[in-house]
Design an enzyme around this catalytic site. Structure first.
Site, PDB file in Angstrom:
ATOM      1  N   ILE A 124     -17.292   1.446 -79.860  1.00 32.10           N
ATOM      2  CA  ILE A 124     -16.797   0.960 -81.153  1.00 32.10           C
ATOM      3  C   ILE A 124     -17.203   1.913 -82.275  1.00 32.10           C
ATOM      4  CG2 ILE A 124     -17.141  -0.844 -82.913  1.00 32.10           C
ATOM      5  CD1 ILE A 124     -16.917  -2.911 -80.743  1.00 32.10           C
ATOM      6  N   ASP A 144     -34.413   6.334 -81.070  1.00 31.30           N
ATOM      7  CA  ASP A 144     -34.420   4.908 -80.746  1.00 31.30           C
ATOM      8  C   ASP A 144     -34.605   4.152 -82.060  1.00 31.30           C
ATOM      9  OD1 ASP A 144     -35.063   2.274 -79.952  1.00 31.30           O
ATOM     10  OD2 ASP A 144     -35.943   2.991 -78.071  1.00 31.30           O
ATOM     11  N   LYS A 154     -33.624   0.577 -94.272  1.00 33.94           N
ATOM     12  CA  LYS A 154     -34.795   0.922 -95.090  1.00 33.94           C
ATOM     13  C   LYS A 154     -34.857   2.437 -95.346  1.00 33.94           C
ATOM     14  CE  LYS A 154     -39.132   0.276 -96.564  1.00 33.94           C
ATOM     15  NZ  LYS A 154     -39.376  -0.293 -97.867  1.00 33.94           N
ATOM     16  N   SER A 160     -21.985  -6.286 -86.463  1.00 34.76           N
ATOM     17  CA  SER A 160     -22.592  -7.488 -85.895  1.00 34.76           C
ATOM     18  C   SER A 160     -21.696  -7.978 -84.756  1.00 34.76           C
ATOM     19  CB  SER A 160     -22.732  -8.518 -87.032  1.00 34.76           C
ATOM     20  OG  SER A 160     -23.210  -9.739 -86.569  1.00 34.76           O
ATOM     21  N   LYS A 211     -27.951 -11.230 -84.081  1.00 34.69           N
ATOM     22  CA  LYS A 211     -26.808 -10.939 -84.961  1.00 34.69           C
ATOM     23  C   LYS A 211     -26.812 -11.840 -86.200  1.00 34.69           C
ATOM     24  CE  LYS A 211     -24.856  -7.643 -82.495  1.00 34.69           C
ATOM     25  NZ  LYS A 211     -24.999  -6.236 -82.880  1.00 34.69           N
ATOM     26  N   ILE A 224     -13.374  -6.584 -78.036  1.00 36.91           N
ATOM     27  CA  ILE A 224     -12.623  -5.347 -78.261  1.00 36.91           C
ATOM     28  C   ILE A 224     -12.404  -4.680 -76.904  1.00 36.91           C
ATOM     29  CG2 ILE A 224     -12.554  -3.140 -79.494  1.00 36.91           C
ATOM     30  CD1 ILE A 224     -12.581  -5.634 -81.358  1.00 36.91           C
TER      31      ILE A 224
HETATM   32  C1  HXC Z   1     -32.311 -10.568 -68.057  1.00 38.42           C
HETATM   33  C2  HXC Z   1     -33.015  -8.466 -68.696  1.00 38.42           C
HETATM   34  C3  HXC Z   1     -31.765  -7.899 -68.344  1.00 38.42           C
HETATM   35  C4  HXC Z   1     -30.766  -8.789 -67.801  1.00 38.42           C
HETATM   36  C5  HXC Z   1     -33.036  -6.309 -69.114  1.00 38.42           C
HETATM   37  N1  HXC Z   1     -33.759  -7.442 -69.149  1.00 38.42           N
HETATM   38  N2  HXC Z   1     -31.806  -6.560 -68.615  1.00 38.42           N
HETATM   39  N3  HXC Z   1     -33.294  -9.769 -68.558  1.00 38.42           N
HETATM   40  N4  HXC Z   1     -31.085 -10.101 -67.675  1.00 38.42           N
HETATM   41  N5  HXC Z   1     -29.573  -8.338 -67.424  1.00 38.42           N
HETATM   42  C6  HXC Z   1     -35.131  -7.577 -69.589  1.00 38.42           C
HETATM   43  C7  HXC Z   1     -36.105  -6.722 -68.806  1.00 38.42           C
HETATM   44  O1  HXC Z   1     -36.441  -7.346 -67.569  1.00 38.42           O
HETATM   45  C8  HXC Z   1     -37.295  -6.677 -69.752  1.00 38.42           C
HETATM   46  O2  HXC Z   1     -38.002  -7.897 -69.753  1.00 38.42           O
HETATM   47  C9  HXC Z   1     -36.616  -6.610 -71.117  1.00 38.42           C
HETATM   48  O3  HXC Z   1     -35.273  -7.110 -70.935  1.00 38.42           O
HETATM   49  C10 HXC Z   1     -36.537  -5.200 -71.636  1.00 38.42           C
HETATM   50  O4  HXC Z   1     -35.878  -4.409 -70.669  1.00 38.42           O
HETATM   51  P1  HXC Z   1     -35.996  -2.822 -70.650  1.00 38.42           P
HETATM   52  O5  HXC Z   1     -35.047  -2.306 -69.643  1.00 38.42           O
HETATM   53  O6  HXC Z   1     -37.414  -2.415 -70.549  1.00 38.42           O
HETATM   54  O7  HXC Z   1     -35.542  -2.474 -72.133  1.00 38.42           O
HETATM   55  P2  HXC Z   1     -34.826  -1.235 -72.678  1.00 38.42           P
HETATM   56  O8  HXC Z   1     -34.933  -0.053 -71.770  1.00 38.42           O
HETATM   57  O9  HXC Z   1     -35.319  -1.071 -74.031  1.00 38.42           O
HETATM   58  O10 HXC Z   1     -33.294  -1.663 -72.670  1.00 38.42           O
HETATM   59  C11 HXC Z   1     -32.786  -2.518 -73.660  1.00 38.42           C
HETATM   60  C12 HXC Z   1     -31.670  -3.366 -73.058  1.00 38.42           C
HETATM   61  C13 HXC Z   1     -30.641  -2.508 -72.311  1.00 38.42           C
HETATM   62  C14 HXC Z   1     -30.988  -4.131 -74.220  1.00 38.42           C
HETATM   63  C15 HXC Z   1     -32.270  -4.353 -72.100  1.00 38.42           C
HETATM   64  O11 HXC Z   1     -29.619  -3.319 -71.762  1.00 38.42           O
HETATM   65  C16 HXC Z   1     -30.057  -1.457 -73.185  1.00 38.42           C
HETATM   66  O12 HXC Z   1     -30.664  -0.428 -73.401  1.00 38.42           O
HETATM   67  N6  HXC Z   1     -28.864  -1.646 -73.690  1.00 38.42           N
HETATM   68  C17 HXC Z   1     -28.250  -0.656 -74.631  1.00 38.42           C
HETATM   69  C18 HXC Z   1     -26.827  -0.498 -74.387  1.00 38.42           C
HETATM   70  C19 HXC Z   1     -26.115  -1.794 -74.557  1.00 38.42           C
HETATM   71  O13 HXC Z   1     -26.608  -2.858 -74.235  1.00 38.42           O
HETATM   72  N7  HXC Z   1     -24.910  -1.711 -75.031  1.00 38.42           N
HETATM   73  C20 HXC Z   1     -24.098  -2.904 -75.179  1.00 38.42           C
HETATM   74  C21 HXC Z   1     -23.802  -3.029 -76.527  1.00 38.42           C
HETATM   75  S1  HXC Z   1     -22.432  -4.071 -76.614  1.00 38.42           S
HETATM   76  P3  HXC Z   1     -39.388  -8.083 -68.912  1.00 38.42           P
HETATM   77  O14 HXC Z   1     -39.812  -9.495 -69.215  1.00 38.42           O
HETATM   78  O15 HXC Z   1     -39.029  -7.863 -67.489  1.00 38.42           O
HETATM   79  O16 HXC Z   1     -40.330  -7.054 -69.447  1.00 38.42           O
HETATM   80  C22 HXC Z   1     -22.824  -5.237 -77.639  1.00 38.42           C
HETATM   81  C23 HXC Z   1     -21.664  -6.117 -77.914  1.00 38.42           C
HETATM   82  C24 HXC Z   1     -22.098  -7.408 -78.461  1.00 38.42           C
HETATM   83  O17 HXC Z   1     -23.879  -5.339 -78.099  1.00 38.42           O
HETATM   84  C25 HXC Z   1     -20.861  -8.217 -78.734  1.00 38.42           C
HETATM   85  C26 HXC Z   1     -20.945  -9.586 -78.198  1.00 38.42           C
HETATM   86  C27 HXC Z   1     -19.603 -10.324 -78.254  1.00 38.42           C
END
Ligand code: HXC
Length: 293
Positions: free
Chosen positions: A39, A87, A147, A180, A198, A227
């Site tokens: 997006i 990050d 910020k 958001s 959000k 989307i």
């Molecule tokens: C449950 C989960 C999980 C899952 C991760 N965790 N994936 N729990 N189900 N599928 C848990 C892990 O076990 C850990 O908890 C905690 O989340 C942190 O995980 P990490 O992998 O250490 O974190 P990190 O490397 O910082 O990754 C962050 C993340 C990851 C959000 C978990 O998915 C990420 O990096 N995402 C970025 C890209 C992304 O998500 N893009 C999508 C955007 S789209 P514990 O307890 O085990 O320590 C979007 C659209 C929204 O946002 C619109 C909605 C309509």
């Protein structure tokens, strides 16, 4: 009477001075977090096509560089920086990126806070750390981005105010948009972490609009619905249910990345100058159907 109404009638020139056109964002600089994502890269591409230079930041080095290089192709002569290793949860890494952007591109006129994290998990399966990870990326990351860039946006708004002799594109500047989701106002199963984050992002934007409006900066939210062809859609939906999904949207289609870019251009151009503290839901009306059950 005819003469009076002729004098009051809007001229074509009046409209063309505010409509979208090539070079609309000439000499403007966009700073975008999450700019390598589907997006946000669409938003950046639109602004660069219309004249802006940009700096996109993300965690992954190769992705940031490759997406930036690809966006730059949209307009020969544009500069698009792709900074990896950033990050949004880390104040220092965002600060360095902001400084690099200012040094290399001369300032920041527009900000898109778009970095987000998402996965599907019910509360039963959601650890406190998992909840916190998403709140940290979406909400705390948006705060850190705001910020660190707001002083630059205040300076941009001031430049726009004093550069009245330049063309109308120079009258805009000092704008921030938060990306958001319609989850901010409508609960969704297995999305407690995202809904909470959000809702906070929207509240943050509203507060910025009050505190920074008097300094010439506007703060608004774009809330995309589903989307098509995005990482979010791939994470959240089952492709075999695509037709049901389309039928569930009042306008009977999924969103396009262009729909989000169009809303972005509206808010950043002269057209958006009186819009502050608003949220534009770009979801074809879908959340109202969800809310109605
Ligand atoms: C449950 C989960 C999980 C899952 C991760 N965790 N994936 N729990 N189900 N599928 C848990 C892990 O076990 C850990 O908890 C905690 O989340 C942190 O995980 P990490 O992998 O250490 O974190 P990190 O490397 O910082 O990754 C962050 C993340 C990851 C959000 C978990 O998915 C990420 O990096 N995402 C970025 C890209 C992304 O998500 N893009 C999508 C955007 S789209 P514990 O307890 O085990 O320590 C979007 C659209 C929204 O946002 C619109 C909605 C309509």
């Amino acid at each position: 009477l005819q003469e009076v109404s002729k004098a009051m009638a809007p001229s074509v020139e009046q409209f063309s001075s505010t409509s979208w056109r090539p070079r609309l964002f000439d000499n403007k600089v966009l700073f975008c977090t999450g700019g390598s994502g589907s997006i946000c890269s669409g938003q950046v591409r639109a602004l660069v096509a219309l004249g802006a230079n940009a700096c996109i930041v993300g965690r992954n080095h190769d992705k940031a560089k490759n997406v930036a290089a690809d966006i730059a192709l949209v307009r020969p002569g544009s500069i698009v920086l792709g900074l990896g290793g950033v990050d949004v949860r880390n104040h220092e890494s965002v600060k360095e990126a902001v400084e690099t952007c200012v040094q290399r591109l001369g300032g920041i006129d527009f900000v898109i806070a778009g970095a987000a994290g998402n996965f599907v998990s019910t509360i039963d399966d959601l650890s406190a750390n998992a909840f916190k990870a998403v709140v940290d990326i979406d909400l705390v990351g948006s705060f850190i981005t705001a910020k660190l860039t707001l002083p630059r946006l205040v300076a941009s708004a001031e430049r726009a105010r004093t550069n009245k002799d330049l063309d109308s594109s120079s009258l805009t500047g000092g704008r921030i948009i938060f990306v958001s989701s319609t989850n901010y106002q409508c609960a969704r199963i297995a999305q407690a972490h995202v809904c909470a984050a959000k809702a906070g992002v929207n509240a943050l934007s509203d507060c910025i609009s009050l505190e920074y409006g008097p300094r010439g900066v506007t703060s608004n939210v774009i809330a995309p619905g589903l989307i098509d062809d995005t990482e979010g859609a791939r994470r959240l939906t089952d492709p075999t249910l695509r037709n049901d999904l389309i039928r569930s949207v009042p306008v009977q289609r999924l969103g396009l990345i262009k729909d989000i870019s169009d809303a972005t251009i509206f808010l950043f151009a002269d057209t958006g100058s009186f819009v502050n503290g608003a949220t534009i839901d770009v979801d074809g009306g879908a959340w109202r159907i969800r809310a109605a059950g």
